[in-house]
Motif scaffolding. Structure first.
Motif, mmCIF file in Angstrom:
data_model
loop_
_atom_site.group_PDB
_atom_site.id
_atom_site.type_symbol
_atom_site.label_atom_id
_atom_site.label_comp_id
_atom_site.label_asym_id
_atom_site.label_seq_id
_atom_site.Cartn_x
_atom_site.Cartn_y
_atom_site.Cartn_z
ATOM 1 N N TYR A 30 14.133 7.878 14.997
ATOM 2 C CA TYR A 30 14.132 7.734 16.418
ATOM 3 C C TYR A 30 13.143 8.503 17.193
ATOM 4 C CZ TYR A 30 18.774 5.879 15.609
ATOM 5 O OH TYR A 30 19.836 5.042 15.454
ATOM 6 N N SER A 31 12.023 8.980 16.473
ATOM 7 C CA SER A 31 10.904 9.927 16.724
ATOM 8 C C SER A 31 10.243 9.346 18.019
ATOM 9 C CB SER A 31 9.994 10.139 16.054
ATOM 10 O OG SER A 31 9.460 8.739 15.402
ATOM 11 N N GLY A 32 10.204 7.973 18.215
ATOM 12 C CA GLY A 32 9.388 7.482 19.235
ATOM 13 C C GLY A 32 10.245 7.533 20.521
ATOM 14 N N TYR A 33 11.571 7.344 20.392
ATOM 15 C CA TYR A 33 12.310 7.112 21.376
ATOM 16 C C TYR A 33 12.525 8.786 21.923
ATOM 17 C CZ TYR A 33 13.478 2.426 19.836
ATOM 18 O OH TYR A 33 13.518 1.366 19.567
ATOM 19 N N ILE A 34 13.042 9.546 20.822
ATOM 20 C CA ILE A 34 13.044 10.902 21.512
ATOM 21 C C ILE A 34 11.847 11.436 21.966
ATOM 22 C CG2 ILE A 34 13.263 13.405 20.265
ATOM 23 C CD1 ILE A 34 14.919 12.020 17.800
ATOM 24 N N SER A 35 10.720 11.256 21.596
ATOM 25 C CA SER A 35 9.611 11.673 22.597
ATOM 26 C C SER A 35 9.480 11.302 23.861
ATOM 27 C CB SER A 35 8.346 11.200 21.970
ATOM 28 O OG SER A 35 7.937 11.629 20.551
ATOM 29 N N LEU A 36 9.834 9.958 24.176
ATOM 30 C CA LEU A 36 10.025 9.383 25.591
ATOM 31 C C LEU A 36 11.231 10.255 26.436
ATOM 32 C CD1 LEU A 36 9.870 5.648 24.960
ATOM 33 C CD2 LEU A 36 8.122 7.041 26.100
ATOM 34 N N GLN A 37 12.332 10.202 25.591
ATOM 35 C CA GLN A 37 13.328 11.170 26.381
ATOM 36 C C GLN A 37 12.930 12.469 26.567
ATOM 37 O OE1 GLN A 37 17.707 11.035 25.325
ATOM 38 N NE2 GLN A 37 17.049 9.391 26.634
ATOM 39 N N GLU A 38 12.073 13.210 25.660
ATOM 40 C CA GLU A 38 11.598 14.464 25.905
ATOM 41 C C GLU A 38 10.918 14.530 27.276
ATOM 42 O OE1 GLU A 38 9.902 15.667 22.273
ATOM 43 O OE2 GLU A 38 11.920 16.377 21.681
ATOM 44 N N GLU A 39 10.146 13.522 27.398
ATOM 45 C CA GLU A 39 9.242 13.397 28.624
ATOM 46 C C GLU A 39 9.996 13.260 30.032
ATOM 47 O OE1 GLU A 39 5.860 13.631 29.217
ATOM 48 O OE2 GLU A 39 5.933 14.500 27.097
ATOM 49 N N ARG B 99 0.799 -1.152 0.129
ATOM 50 C CA ARG B 99 -0.152 -0.060 -0.021
ATOM 51 C C ARG B 99 0.998 1.222 0.082
ATOM 52 N NH1 ARG B 99 -0.359 2.327 4.871
ATOM 53 N NH2 ARG B 99 0.734 1.231 7.000
ATOM 54 N N GLY B 100 0.224 2.400 -0.413
ATOM 55 C CA GLY B 100 0.977 3.485 -0.401
ATOM 56 C C GLY B 100 1.256 4.226 1.246
ATOM 57 N N LEU B 101 2.442 4.537 1.273
ATOM 58 C CA LEU B 101 2.963 4.980 2.707
ATOM 59 C C LEU B 101 3.155 6.566 2.509
ATOM 60 C CD1 LEU B 101 5.157 2.090 4.077
ATOM 61 C CD2 LEU B 101 2.839 2.295 4.879
ATOM 62 N N SER B 102 3.221 7.136 3.449
ATOM 63 C CA SER B 102 3.570 8.558 3.691
ATOM 64 C C SER B 102 5.132 8.201 3.916
ATOM 65 C CB SER B 102 3.405 9.383 5.065
ATOM 66 O OG SER B 102 3.693 8.809 6.092
ATOM 67 N N ILE B 103 5.811 9.524 3.113
ATOM 68 C CA ILE B 103 7.367 9.311 3.363
ATOM 69 C C ILE B 103 7.761 9.253 4.696
ATOM 70 C CG2 ILE B 103 9.321 10.364 2.792
ATOM 71 C CD1 ILE B 103 7.842 12.250 0.586
ATOM 72 N N TYR B 104 7.168 9.567 5.636
ATOM 73 C CA TYR B 104 7.559 9.483 7.104
ATOM 74 C C TYR B 104 7.294 7.999 7.554
ATOM 75 C CZ TYR B 104 7.679 10.976 12.050
ATOM 76 O OH TYR B 104 7.982 11.247 13.119
ATOM 77 N N GLU B 105 6.350 7.597 7.187
ATOM 78 C CA GLU B 105 6.020 6.179 7.684
ATOM 79 C C GLU B 105 7.180 5.009 7.189
ATOM 80 O OE1 GLU B 105 1.718 4.822 8.323
ATOM 81 O OE2 GLU B 105 1.765 6.037 6.649
ATOM 82 N N PHE B 106 7.398 5.373 5.776
ATOM 83 C CA PHE B 106 8.360 4.815 5.010
ATOM 84 C C PHE B 106 9.724 4.648 5.558
ATOM 85 C CE2 PHE B 106 11.603 4.403 1.569
ATOM 86 C CZ PHE B 106 11.362 3.202 0.990
ATOM 87 N N LEU B 107 10.040 6.055 6.008
ATOM 88 C CA LEU B 107 11.566 6.132 6.486
ATOM 89 C C LEU B 107 11.783 5.734 7.887
ATOM 90 C CD1 LEU B 107 14.273 7.324 5.696
ATOM 91 C CD2 LEU B 107 13.633 9.677 6.282
ATOM 92 N N LYS B 108 10.566 5.420 8.704
ATOM 93 C CA LYS B 108 10.594 4.920 9.845
ATOM 94 C C LYS B 108 11.020 3.338 9.998
ATOM 95 C CE LYS B 108 8.508 5.991 13.872
ATOM 96 N NZ LYS B 108 7.433 5.996 14.769
ATOM 97 N N ARG B 109 10.980 2.831 8.668
ATOM 98 C CA ARG B 109 11.096 1.222 8.620
ATOM 99 C C ARG B 109 12.620 1.109 8.689
ATOM 100 N NH1 ARG B 109 6.563 -1.175 4.679
ATOM 101 N NH2 ARG B 109 8.357 -2.819 4.323
ATOM 102 N N PRO B 110 13.215 -0.129 9.715
ATOM 103 C CA PRO B 110 14.706 -0.145 9.744
ATOM 104 C C PRO B 110 15.342 -0.446 8.373
ATOM 105 C CG PRO B 110 13.176 -2.070 10.441
ATOM 106 C CD PRO B 110 12.347 -1.092 9.959
ATOM 107 N N GLU B 111 14.767 -1.073 7.399
ATOM 108 C CA GLU B 111 15.502 -1.098 6.039
ATOM 109 C C GLU B 111 15.576 -0.109 5.200
ATOM 110 O OE1 GLU B 111 11.264 -2.529 5.153
ATOM 111 O OE2 GLU B 111 12.388 -2.216 6.948
ATOM 112 N N THR B 112 15.061 0.975 5.663
ATOM 113 C CA THR B 112 15.128 2.230 4.570
ATOM 114 C C THR B 112 16.027 3.188 5.252
ATOM 115 O OG1 THR B 112 13.232 3.339 5.722
ATOM 116 C CG2 THR B 112 12.551 2.102 3.996
ATOM 117 N N ASN B 113 16.643 4.225 4.205
ATOM 118 C CA ASN B 113 17.344 5.446 4.571
ATOM 119 C C ASN B 113 16.965 6.406 3.617
ATOM 120 O OD1 ASN B 113 18.938 5.000 2.053
ATOM 121 N ND2 ASN B 113 19.807 3.225 3.147
ATOM 122 N N ILE B 114 17.430 7.544 4.116
ATOM 123 C CA ILE B 114 17.202 8.929 3.285
ATOM 124 C C ILE B 114 17.748 8.828 1.792
ATOM 125 C CG2 ILE B 114 19.318 10.066 4.222
ATOM 126 C CD1 ILE B 114 15.649 11.666 3.874
#
Length: 621
Positions: free
Chosen positions: A542-551, A502-517
């Protein structure tokens, strides 16, 4: 006294701390004097000629974002770069650069000599002048006296230093450079109590006597990224390093001669670093190890001296030669300089405020190894902070104090002034609670605002960063809202072995471990390249981890925001044990967060302290 000249700030000592302190003060507009025992030894790399390493690379990047000089200096002198932990993610990566020692020193000397508002004079500082418990001048051994508003002491290993080689010892700050004896006396007369620490350095081997055909090249991993955000590449050609190992014969010779080291066998020797042990310590503490790695690192492109990283010792010279010659590739080696241990005086850094001003004498700052640290980077960042704060103090402005959540500089400062030292302090990533936030790549995002505020970052550089930051965050937001069209990118996705149903947002695509910029660029979905592109990738991955660290940082700040008055009296707090009152009175923490980090302090004690502070505020209206 007949003062020859009056300065705003005098810096005593021309090592890595002194250089950064003097440059920061002068660049902030203060009339500054750098006093050094030998101008030719300014920014000397007396041990390993390398800058950076695990966590140390982060310190260098942070100093660059604040306007320090060390990053630019190593970029211009780097002959061998390594990105450590290059495969372990953005938070673990750390830069390390081997320097051409002579080029490193000469560049720093030229930078200092050409800096406006800064004078450099040769003449070892020997006396600190005090009036009404405040510094007002520095004298040198030649009888010259200089008046100042603030003084920063950066003595390195020179304060009453003593060198040990086998059964010989002699006063020295570095091999054959005389130690600072008179300044040590002056500081003791002012009431400072010393501790004795030690460090050591390997021999230097003649490159012409090494058989490199027997050795393996020590491979360097990762990208070649300059330390300074203002540089695009290194100037000098890169030189190979080689790996070799000690063996059982090496260890036998060390054991047989260990009794001949008066330093190693001394009952009252200074405390050395656990993380950088001598060969004697390695063999004694790790008897099960049959070999230890040695990295042969050249000290410069035109130098014949090779640094055997990993083999420091204080054995007699004849035993050193025998031991080195048991190592593969070094069978016929000749030593240009012998290895040695050095013991020197330092002070418990708990005597400092977070600004690096001493609690005993107003206007007197300590920076570098005098505070019980080890390493060029640890020294340099203290010098930078002391220089900034000395000038701010002249202008009656609030001190510049970085939090543990903002930089490894903040971690180091807080560790020193809150916990003190029981061995030479070295920065490790494990010391920082917010490692994912304190990355090398985002140093400007965290700190450049401060550098610009204090006049250490140029307007041109600041505007370049603001433009980059805007582009990065705009791109992250666009990636959230733009979808990758499968039909248009099927071929390129297949080329990278990526299957999408399916089509993904570029953001969702880049979060996948096998992808890169780079894949996003290849699909022509972004025009960003280089540092900005990598920043986008890191933010998203690292958005998820960064959010946790910001908390976590928000929770940390809630305690750090609760200030303790400078004149708060701990002696009469009801319900607080005497032990806690004594610790609080000694450290004089600035915040409840710092109070909680004092060794042995309990949460309940800090709660009682908070109640007492709130009560005093109410009583004072």
């Amino acid at each position: 006294m007949n003062f020859e000249k009056i300065y705003d700030v005098i810096v005593a000592g021309g090592g890595h701390a002194g250089c950064e302190a003097a440059l920061a003060a002068a660049r902030m507009g203060a009339k500054t004097l750098l006093l050094t025992s030998t101008i030719d030894s300014i920014a000397q790399m007396s041990c390993n000629p390398a800058i950076g390493g695990l966590a140390k690379g982060n310190l260098v990047k942070d100093m660059d974002a604040l306007g320090g000089e060390i990053a630019k200096n190593i970029d211009d002198a780097c002959i061998q770069f390594q990105m450590l932990n290059s495969k372990k993610g953005a938070a673990a990566k750390s830069s390390r650069g081997q320097a051409d020692k002579k080029i490193y020193i000469m560049r720093m000397i030229n930078t200092l000599m050409s800096q406006s508002n800064l004078e450099v004079k040769q003449g070892e500082a020997s006396k600190i002048y005090i009036k009404n418990n405040e510094v007002y001048g520095i004298g040198n051994i030649w009888g010259e006296d200089f008046k100042c508003k603030k003084a920063i002491i950066c003595t390195g290993t020179f304060l009453n230093g003593k060198v040990f080689i086998g059964e010989t010892s002699f006063p020295a700050g570095r091999t054959y450079e005389k130690p600072s004896i008179e300044l040590s006396k002056s500081l003791k007369e002012l009431g400072f109590t010393v501790i004795r620490l030690k460090t050591g350095t390997p021999a230097r081997i003649d490159i012409r006597t090494i058989d490199f055909s027997k050795l393996e090249v020590y491979e360097m991993g990762g990208e070649k990224i300059p330390f300074s955000f203002e540089n695009e590449s290194f100037k000098l050609p890169q030189i190979k390093c080689y790996a070799t190992y000690t063996n059982e014969e090496t260890h036998k010779i060390v054991k047989e001669n260990i009794h001949r080291s008066i330093y190693y066998n001394s009952a009252d020797k200074g405390i050395g670093p656990r993380y950088c042990p001598s060969m004697e310590d390695k063999i004694a503490k790790f008897p099960e190890r049959t070999r230890h790695q040695i990295i042969l690192e050249r000290e410069g492109g035109s130098s014949n001296e090779v640094y055997p990283n990993g083999f420091s010792t204080s054995l007699p010279v004849d035993a050193q030669i025998k031991a080195y010659r048991t190592i593969k590739g070094l069978e016929n080696c000749q030593l240009i300089r012998p290895a040695y241990a050095i013991e020197y005086e330092a002070f418990q850094p708990t005597i400092l405020y977070p600004s690096y001003e001493t609690k005993i004498i107003k206007g007197l700052y300590f920076a570098g190894q005098i505070n019980g640290t080890s390493g060029y980077e640890e020294a340099a960042c203290q010098g930078l902070m002391a220089g900034i704060n000395a000038v701010l103090s002249i202008d009656n402005k609030e001190p510049f104090i970085l939090g543990r959540n903002e930089s490894y500089i903040g971690v180091l400062t807080d560790d020193l002034i809150t916990k003190g030292v029981d061995e030479p302090y070295r920065m490790f990533t494990s010391r920082g609670e917010y490692r994912l936030h304190l990355r090398e790549d985002n140093a400007e995002y965290r700190l450049i605002e401060y550098g610009y505020k204090y006049g250490l970052i140029s307007k041109t550089r600041y505007e370049r960063f603001i433009l980059e930051k805007e582009r990065v965050y705009n791109e992250v937001e666009r990636f959230r809202n733009e979808t990758i069209r499968l039909k248009d990118n099927k071929e390129k996705l297949e080329k990278n072995n990526i299957s999408l149903d399916r089509g993904l947002s570029i953001y969702e695509f880049l979060k996948r471990p096998e992808t890169n910029i780079d894949m996003i660029y290849d699909m022509e979905l972004t025009t960003l390249t280089g540092r900005a592109a990598k920043q986008v990738e890191t933010i998203i991955k690292y958005s998820g981890y960064i959010s946790l660290q910001e908390e976590e940082i928000k929770k940390y700040k809630s305690l750090e925001d609760k200030k303790i008055p400078d004149d708060f009296d701990y002696s009469n707090i009801a319900g607080l044990r005497r032990e806690y009152r004594e610790k609080l009175s000694k450290i004089k923490p600035k915040t409840l967060g710092q109070a909680l980090r004092i060794p042995g302090m309990s949460i309940s004690a800090v709660s009682i302290l908070e109640i007492a502070i709130n009560k005093e505020k109410r009583n004072n209206g």
